[in-house]
Write an enzyme that holds these catalytic residues in place. Structure first.
Site, mmCIF file in Angstrom:
data_model
loop_
_atom_site.group_PDB
_atom_site.id
_atom_site.type_symbol
_atom_site.label_atom_id
_atom_site.label_comp_id
_atom_site.label_asym_id
_atom_site.label_seq_id
_atom_site.Cartn_x
_atom_site.Cartn_y
_atom_site.Cartn_z
ATOM 1 N N ARG A 1 42.659 72.919 39.510
ATOM 2 C CA ARG A 1 41.993 73.833 40.011
ATOM 3 C C ARG A 1 40.260 73.079 40.478
ATOM 4 O O ARG A 1 40.053 73.596 41.413
ATOM 5 C CB ARG A 1 41.664 74.918 39.255
ATOM 6 C CG ARG A 1 42.642 75.838 39.163
ATOM 7 C CD ARG A 1 42.754 76.751 38.035
ATOM 8 N NE ARG A 1 43.342 75.858 37.037
ATOM 9 C CZ ARG A 1 44.847 75.897 36.882
ATOM 10 N NH1 ARG A 1 45.596 76.512 37.590
ATOM 11 N NH2 ARG A 1 45.502 74.725 36.061
ATOM 12 N N THR A 2 40.234 72.364 39.447
ATOM 13 C CA THR A 2 38.610 71.902 39.624
ATOM 14 C C THR A 2 38.733 71.010 40.771
ATOM 15 O O THR A 2 37.728 70.868 41.580
ATOM 16 C CB THR A 2 38.035 71.240 38.729
ATOM 17 O OG1 THR A 2 38.299 72.223 37.286
ATOM 18 C CG2 THR A 2 36.658 70.927 38.379
ATOM 19 N N LYS B 1 42.066 45.607 37.175
ATOM 20 C CA LYS B 1 41.817 44.013 37.134
ATOM 21 C C LYS B 1 40.653 43.703 36.212
ATOM 22 O O LYS B 1 40.255 42.583 36.491
ATOM 23 C CB LYS B 1 41.436 43.711 38.909
ATOM 24 C CG LYS B 1 42.397 43.887 39.473
ATOM 25 C CD LYS B 1 42.028 43.450 40.960
ATOM 26 C CE LYS B 1 42.646 44.082 42.106
ATOM 27 N NZ LYS B 1 41.997 43.855 43.277
ATOM 28 N N ARG C 1 35.122 63.634 37.017
ATOM 29 C CA ARG C 1 35.724 64.079 35.709
ATOM 30 C C ARG C 1 35.994 63.088 34.626
ATOM 31 O O ARG C 1 36.703 62.214 35.259
ATOM 32 C CB ARG C 1 36.881 65.159 35.790
ATOM 33 C CG ARG C 1 37.812 65.450 34.617
ATOM 34 C CD ARG C 1 38.688 66.739 34.878
ATOM 35 N NE ARG C 1 37.952 67.789 34.948
ATOM 36 C CZ ARG C 1 38.772 69.033 34.877
ATOM 37 N NH1 ARG C 1 39.953 69.066 34.502
ATOM 38 N NH2 ARG C 1 38.031 70.101 34.986
ATOM 39 N N HIS D 1 30.905 71.482 31.283
ATOM 40 C CA HIS D 1 31.695 71.822 32.469
ATOM 41 C C HIS D 1 30.802 72.524 33.193
ATOM 42 O O HIS D 1 31.079 73.884 33.420
ATOM 43 C CB HIS D 1 32.957 72.166 32.091
ATOM 44 C CG HIS D 1 34.186 72.137 33.118
ATOM 45 N ND1 HIS D 1 33.843 72.099 34.474
ATOM 46 C CD2 HIS D 1 35.415 72.247 33.227
ATOM 47 C CE1 HIS D 1 34.851 72.113 35.214
ATOM 48 N NE2 HIS D 1 35.919 72.339 34.408
#
Ligand code: NCD
Length: 362
Positions: free
Chosen positions: A89-90, A118, A139, A172
């Site tokens: 959703r986010t 790497k 996120r 959040h």
């Protein structure tokens, strides 16, 4: 909130500041947010402005002409969606918000496909994004990482805004915005959020959405907060300290069914077992009491709303989905509109949207 500058403070000093003191460092000179990192950077006025703008945008977006207008606003900008933790959703609502405003979005969702494999540091990766994009939506499982990057980028020749789309167990902020927007819309005809009782249920120890929303609710007078969870998953003291500081009435308790009839909004959450520190830790907690079952619909008020940041497991029975008080699907869609409003505001396009609205839809 008087603005302060991230390029005028050392990281070590900044890191030690309490959350409320950090807020002014994330604002622009005119009070609009530059970075969006913590719920504590939002004042009541800004919440009102964002909710009003979100509603205007959703009305404008109903017509082709309106969509064309919106899509012209940021068509010269590019956004990087950097999601190193699972998200549906986010991620999608930010992606859609970018599309609505014409922002071109690119994504890294799996660090295995980036140069981090790497041996590149996360810091270098983020700095790389800032070379190609005008904004990063991030996120991350790392608490404080988005802040660290905001500080770091603000100290380069190419500072760009960062939006925290969920960090660690702590914050959040944009979920809290969409939750506020949902509460505001739901209580529009019943006196607004003021004076309401909000009940948080589930994993309140590790759920970042609750931490952010509990703070934003302190901006509304006489809201009572209930934290209903088994002892092992109960809300942490730092959240309660915030409520004490704001003189908010709250109750910490375990009996789900006893609190149900009191609530105007019931905010269910999932057990956040991805944070378990030992195998099976969450499974040992008895959470069977903390499910909203179909029979509970008879125990709540006729205008109480049921919310969930989603994804859900068994916290809410599927049979509840069709009840008009089930708000979680609308809550999810509200996320797209409030995130669109937020990005438009960060890039200073809110006034233009307001003017278009007055001219065409008022
Ligand atoms: C929440 C999250 O990621 O913190 N989900 C979301 O953003 N809608 C809640 C959760 O995962 O339980």
């Amino acid at each position: 909130m008087r603005r302060q500058r991230l390029d005028q403070i050392l990281w070590d000093d900044f890191q030690k500041l309490p959350l409320l003191k950090k807020g002014p460092f994330f604002q622009q000179g005119d009070g609009r947010p530059y970075h969006v990192l913590i719920a504590q950077q939002f004042e009541r006025d800004r919440l009102e402005q964002l909710c009003q703008l979100a509603t205007r945008i959703r009305r404008i977006a109903k017509s082709k002409q309106g969509m064309e207008f919106l899509a012209s606003l940021l068509c010269h900008k590019r956004a990087m969606l950097d999601f190193s933790q699972p998200s549906s959703r986010t991620f999608l609502s930010f992606y859609a918000a970018c599309q609505i405003l014409g922002l071109k979005a690119a994504e890294v969702r799996d660090p295995a496909t980036s140069s981090e494999m790497k041996g590149e540091s996360r810091e270098d990766s983020v700095r790389t994004f800032s070379s190609y994009f005008d904004m990063i939506v991030m996120r991350t499982p790392l608490q404080g990482f988005a802040e660290k990057m905001a500080w770091l980028l603000s100290n380069t020749e190419r500072p760009i805004p960062i939006i925290n789309a969920g960090s660690g167990k702590d914050q959040h902020p944009t979920q809290a915005l969409l939750d506020i927007y949902t509460l505001q819309r739901s209580f529009e005809k019943t006196g607004g959020i003021e004076g309401k009782t909000v009940m948080f249920v589930g994993d309140l120890a590790r759920g970042r959405t609750v931490r952010s929303l509990s703070y934003l609710l302190t901006k509304y007078a006489n809201v009572t907060q209930y934290f209903v969870a088994p002892a092992e998953l109960q809300v942490h003291q730092d959240v309660l300290d915030q409520l004490d500081a704001a003189r908010v009435t709250y109750h910490v308790c375990q009996d789900f069914e006893a609190v149900l009839p009191e609530a105007d909004a019931i905010y269910m959450t999932r057990i956040q077992d991805e944070w378990d520190t030992e195998e099976g830790q969450s499974k040992r907690v008895d959470i069977s009491q903390y499910y909203f079952k179909a029979e509970h619909l008879n125990r709540i008020k006729f205008n109480t709303i049921i919310m969930h940041p989603l994804p859900r497991r068994q916290e809410i029975a599927v049979a509840v989905d069709h009840d008009p008080r089930a708000m979680y699907w609308r809550q999810m869609r509200n996320g797209m509109w409030i995130r669109t409003a937020l990005i438009a505001t960060m890039f200073g396009r809110d006034d233009e949207i307001g003017a278009y609205y007055q001219l065409n839809l008022k």
